[in-house]
Design an enzyme around this catalytic site. Structure first.
Site, PDB file in Angstrom:
ATOM      1  N   CYS A 130       1.019  -1.645   0.260  1.00  9.68           N
ATOM      2  CA  CYS A 130       0.071   0.303  -0.024  1.00  9.68           C
ATOM      3  C   CYS A 130       0.774   1.157  -0.041  1.00  9.68           C
ATOM      4  CB  CYS A 130      -0.903   0.395   1.374  1.00  9.68           C
ATOM      5  SG  CYS A 130      -2.604  -1.432   1.232  1.00  9.68           S
TER       6      CYS A 130
ATOM      7  N   HIS B  45      -9.353   3.213  -2.379  1.00  8.84           N
ATOM      8  CA  HIS B  45      -7.944   3.404  -2.402  1.00  8.84           C
ATOM      9  C   HIS B  45      -7.433   1.643  -3.200  1.00  8.84           C
ATOM     10  CE1 HIS B  45      -4.175   1.539  -0.340  1.00  8.84           C
ATOM     11  NE2 HIS B  45      -5.301   1.321   1.278  1.00  8.84           N
TER      12      HIS B  45
END
Length: 375
Positions: free
Chosen positions: A90, A327
């Site tokens: 991430c 996301h």
């Protein structure tokens, strides 16, 4: 000869929920338009053509084959422009920006394009001995390696972050994002694709938050306080200060990548921010804008708590964060830099204003960067 690295252009796609508007686009078709737009914007801002030394992109889930190089070719930058792909999960998009900046600061005084891309919709199914798996291990055998949702639930319990507080945080993110969208504050940074002109999840979960069931018996997380799995890309153009001319931008002042307990990976952004600010000679109170990837409401609140920042601090994701926008894993860290550019550079913040981008990372990592506005 070392040099300051300055972000002089920043673009992103709208973020699309997995399986929706951007689902037919692989990573190169997501990334190429923002790479091209960032390069064009930078050349216009600098007032002269820019020779691009490299394209560096973060990506988590495939398809392999060095997506950054494929995107560079698809963007029309020329066969002589290489590409490299970074995997810090991430934090990949932000890590790619830092890698590009580090090359400039080390003395390679040529422009670079950096960012991140994720197509969750087209990510390949992986397998070992014919058995499919959703992700590779984040830690070796015998170490904690929780699923990210499970890890966020553990963090909520450890820090005493209840459901009401998480719901309020998610709702605030949606409200801020909706206000920014309606005011046109995203418009200049967006590169519409496949008919999608705005982030498609803004406001969707907000209406449902009080009614959503918890994800674990006795837990506090819901689908509304976890980010949507998404598709998207973002890219920035970085140049040495000598090449920016009169173009305003964000100069990198400090950055850090740190490790933390893999059992509680969501806290990684906190020590990374502290380390980056220390290297920049600044404190939390000096920062005008934070963009910290909101993977989960509980995780975001745990990071803010460790940094001594209030839940509703207007400096943090002032136009909404990943809870509202979505996301796209490998792109989210780069989107944070694009958002800082929009808030501070396009938004007219005075020279000297500080902005921080950060992400917590599966496996127990944190990535952060401190930037200063130059004009």
């Amino acid at each position: 000869m070392s040099a300051d690295a300055v972000v002089v252009a920043a673009r992103r796609t709208p973020v699309g929920t997995r399986g929706r508007a951007l689902a037919g686009l692989g990573v190169e078709r997501l990334a190429a338009p923002v790479v091209r737009a960032a390069h064009s914007d930078a050349a216009t801002a600098a007032g002269h053509p820019l020779v691009v030394a490299d394209v560096v992109l973060g990506n988590c889930m495939g398809p392999g084959g060095n997506p950054a190089r494929v995107a560079a070719l698809a963007a029309g930058l020329g066969v002589e422009v290489p590409g490299g792909t970074v995997d810090r999960q991430c934090g990949s998009g932000l890590a790619a920006v830092l890698d590009a900046a580090t090359a400039i600061r080390a003395g390679d005084l040529r422009a670079r394009i950096a960012g991140g891309v994720e197509s969750a919709s087209t990510a390949p199914v992986r397998s070992v001995d014919g058995t499919p798996y959703s992700r590779a291990p984040f830690a070796p055998h015998g170490w904690p390696d929780p699923d990210m949702v499970e890890a966020a639930e553990h963090l909520a319990a450890a820090d005493g972050i209840g459901r009401d507080r998480q719901d309020a945080h998610a709702a605030r993110s949606h409200r801020r994002a909706r206000a920014a969208r309606d005011a046109g504050r995203f418009t200049a940074e967006l590169v519409p694709l496949a008919g999608l002109t705005a982030d498609d999840s803004i406001g969707v979960a907000e209406r449902l938050l009080p009614r959503l069931p918890v994800l674990f018996d006795g837990g506090t997380l819901t689908a509304g306080t976890a980010t949507r799995i998404s598709d998207g890309a973002a890219a920035v153009a970085l140049v040495p200060d000598a090449l920016r001319g009169d173009a305003p931008g964000l100069v990198l002042r400090g950055h850090a990548v740190v490790g933390c307990d893999p059992a509680l990976p969501g806290i990684g952004a906190a020590p990374a921010v502290a380390a980056a600010l220390d290297l920049a000679g600044a404190r939390v109170g000096d920062v005008a804008a934070f963009e910290i990837v909101e993977a989960f409401a509980a995780q975001s609140l745990a990071v803010l708590g460790r940094l001594g920042i209030a839940d509703d601090d207007p400096r943090v994701c002032a136009d909404g964060g990943a809870l509202a926008l979505g996301h796209p894993w490998g792109a989210s860290g780069a989107i944070s830099v694009v958002r800082l550019f929009g808030r501070l550079v396009r938004g007219g913040a005075p020279a000297g204003s500080l902005g921080v981008a950060a992400a917590s990372v599966g496996g127990g990592l944190g990535v952060a960067a401190a930037f200063e506005v130059v004009r």
